[in-house]
Design a protein around this motif. Structure first.
Motif, mmCIF file in Angstrom:
data_model
loop_
_atom_site.group_PDB
_atom_site.id
_atom_site.type_symbol
_atom_site.label_atom_id
_atom_site.label_comp_id
_atom_site.label_asym_id
_atom_site.label_seq_id
_atom_site.Cartn_x
_atom_site.Cartn_y
_atom_site.Cartn_z
ATOM 1 N N ARG B 4 0.980 -1.240 0.060
ATOM 2 C CA ARG B 4 -0.033 0.033 -0.089
ATOM 3 C C ARG B 4 0.883 1.265 0.076
ATOM 4 O O ARG B 4 1.985 1.276 0.822
ATOM 5 C CB ARG B 4 -1.088 0.186 1.205
ATOM 6 N N ALA B 5 0.500 2.304 -0.633
ATOM 7 C CA ALA B 5 1.393 3.434 -0.816
ATOM 8 C C ALA B 5 0.952 4.286 0.324
ATOM 9 O O ALA B 5 -0.100 4.625 0.500
ATOM 10 C CB ALA B 5 0.966 3.965 -2.061
ATOM 11 N N VAL B 6 2.077 4.686 0.872
ATOM 12 C CA VAL B 6 1.788 5.623 2.047
ATOM 13 C C VAL B 6 2.660 7.049 1.912
ATOM 14 O O VAL B 6 3.825 6.693 1.309
ATOM 15 C CB VAL B 6 2.732 4.989 3.370
ATOM 16 N N CYS B 7 2.288 7.978 2.662
ATOM 17 C CA CYS B 7 3.273 9.231 2.683
ATOM 18 C C CYS B 7 3.793 9.058 3.839
ATOM 19 O O CYS B 7 3.157 9.094 5.140
ATOM 20 C CB CYS B 7 2.137 10.407 2.450
ATOM 21 N N GLY B 8 4.979 9.363 4.048
ATOM 22 C CA GLY B 8 5.990 9.805 5.279
ATOM 23 C C GLY B 8 6.040 8.389 5.965
ATOM 24 O O GLY B 8 6.111 7.438 5.342
ATOM 25 N N ASP B 34 0.013 0.369 -4.888
ATOM 26 C CA ASP B 34 1.518 1.360 -4.796
ATOM 27 C C ASP B 34 1.362 2.405 -5.928
ATOM 28 O O ASP B 34 0.341 2.175 -6.803
ATOM 29 C CB ASP B 34 2.859 0.266 -5.753
ATOM 30 N N TYR B 35 1.981 3.414 -5.897
ATOM 31 C CA TYR B 35 2.108 4.463 -6.556
ATOM 32 C C TYR B 35 2.297 4.169 -8.135
ATOM 33 O O TYR B 35 1.465 4.737 -9.024
ATOM 34 C CB TYR B 35 3.210 5.691 -6.171
ATOM 35 N N GLN B 48 1.612 9.910 -6.467
ATOM 36 C CA GLN B 48 2.127 10.212 -5.248
ATOM 37 C C GLN B 48 1.789 11.799 -4.960
ATOM 38 O O GLN B 48 1.603 12.332 -3.914
ATOM 39 C CB GLN B 48 3.735 10.137 -5.425
ATOM 40 N N LEU B 49 1.899 12.781 -5.984
ATOM 41 C CA LEU B 49 1.507 14.127 -5.661
ATOM 42 C C LEU B 49 0.218 14.292 -5.241
ATOM 43 O O LEU B 49 -0.150 14.955 -4.478
ATOM 44 C CB LEU B 49 1.909 14.822 -7.034
ATOM 45 N N HIS B 50 -0.629 13.554 -6.088
ATOM 46 C CA HIS B 50 -2.025 13.615 -5.922
ATOM 47 C C HIS B 50 -2.579 13.197 -4.590
ATOM 48 O O HIS B 50 -3.159 14.044 -4.120
ATOM 49 C CB HIS B 50 -2.923 12.783 -7.003
#
Lengths: 197, 162
Positions: B4-8, B34-35, B48-50
């Motif tokens: 799963r794509a995560v931020c930070g 994933d991104y 990723q930006l979105h």
């Protein structure tokens, strides 16, 4: 048949603040796209042989959106130029000081409006119906002429396509850079506004 | 297994929306893939930006606004409550819409819906496609059909019907 107005400078003239790539897409695709779309929409209608400004004032829906976006973008290109930016001078400088107190107050207020605007649209410096300079924001294709809120003096495009290639989501950096591009020479002469009305 | 794509820092998959009336802060949901999982239809840079910038900003701003709103309620300051409404709507709407949007997409999506009429949201803000498709929104709208998660959309409809 309406045509795409010529850009008064080359596609790389606004670097590094706005890249050649952005200007190429923004002018040759978006602005040109509105012209092509409008020509298609007005064919065979009473708008077909009217001037752009009249189409803009009298229409609604898709015809208005495309007409106004043509007008807005032309105004935006003319608001900027190479070897521009810095502080205003002459008549407009005095008027800004008179109506905002100082250039730096005006700059802060305008930047905050541009950064805080939600969604697609434009920020404007305009002369209102009481002959005072005011900062306005409009959504999508709207402008002060259509909304009858003032005579446009300066505009900044804050649709995402105006800055996404160069600044991604960082609209604040785009706005900061944009101050380096303002063509105060154009804005000085209120007489030239008549060409747009 | 799909990561799963995560931020930070990594986060557990939290409920996307705080329950109304609770003071629990809203959190950015992890993506269920994933991104890069939706390439070539939507590239990793956009995803990723979105997710990490645009959607995250709505979540952060929603939490800040809700805190201010709680204060205004506590003080009985109706003027402040009214003034905060647009920010609640913009940021709450942005958070809800994006939370649904991520689940409407899947690397194993596309094809045709099976059976029922789906519920689906497609983001047409320029940030959703500009880096990859520039002004050519029709190309993005054509490509996205390859990644629609019909199972998710049908689940939503079934849940709504109850």
């Amino acid at each position: 048949m309406l045509s795409l107005p010529k850009l008064k400078y080359s596609l790389n003239a606004l670097m590094p603040h706005i890249s050649e790539e952005t200007l190429n897409f923004h002018y040759n695709k978006h602005h040109a796209g509105y012209v092509n779309k409008l020509n298609g929409l007005i064919k065979g209608t009473p708008f077909e042989n009217k001037a752009l400004i009249d189409i803009m004032k009298e229409s609604s829906g898709a015809i208005f959106n495309n007409a106004a976006q043509i007008w807005n973008h032309t105004f935006y290109w003319d608001s900027m130029g190479p070897n521009c930016g810095g502080e205003p001078f002459g008549e407009i400088k005095e008027k800004i000081q008179e109506d905002f107190g100082s250039f730096s107050k005006f700059k802060d207020d305008f930047s905050n409006i541009l950064c805080g605007h939600f969604g697609s649209g434009w920020g404007w410096l305009a002369l209102n119906n009481n002959k005072k300079l005011v900062i306005l924001q409009t959504h999508d294709a709207n402008n002060p002429i259509k909304e009858n809120s003032g005579i446009p003096i300066l505009t900044c495009d804050i649709w995402e396509h105006a800055y996404y290639i160069d600044y991604r989501n960082d609209r604040a950096s785009y706005v900061k850079a944009w101050w380096n591009l303002i063509n105060w020479n154009f804005k000085m002469s209120l007489a030239c506004q008549k060409n747009y009305l | 297994m799909l990561s799963r794509a995560v931020c930070g820092t990594g986060r557990q998959l939290a409920p996307a929306l705080g329950y109304l009336g609770s003071r629990q802060k809203h959190s950015l949901p992890d993506l269920p893939y994933d991104y890069g999982a939706l390439e070539p239809h939507i590239n990793a840079e956009i995803m990723q930006l979105h997710h990490c910038k645009h959607h995250a900003a709505y979540v952060n701003n929603l939490n800040v606004t809700e805190e201010k709103y709680q204060e205004a309620l506590a003080k009985g300051d109706v003027t402040a409550q009214i003034a905060l409404q647009p920010a609640l709507k913009f940021n709450g709407g942005g958070h809800i819409n994006h939370s649904i949007f991520w689940t409407n997409l899947s690397p194993n999506g596309g094809g045709e819906p099976k059976g029922l009429i789906p519920l689906l949201g497609i983001d047409v803000w320029e940030h959703a496609y500009y880096l990859q498709y520039k002004n050519a929104r029709p190309d993005y709208l054509k490509a996205i059909w390859n990644i629609i998660n019909w199972e998710n959309v049908t689940e939503r409809y079934m849940a709504c019907k109850k």
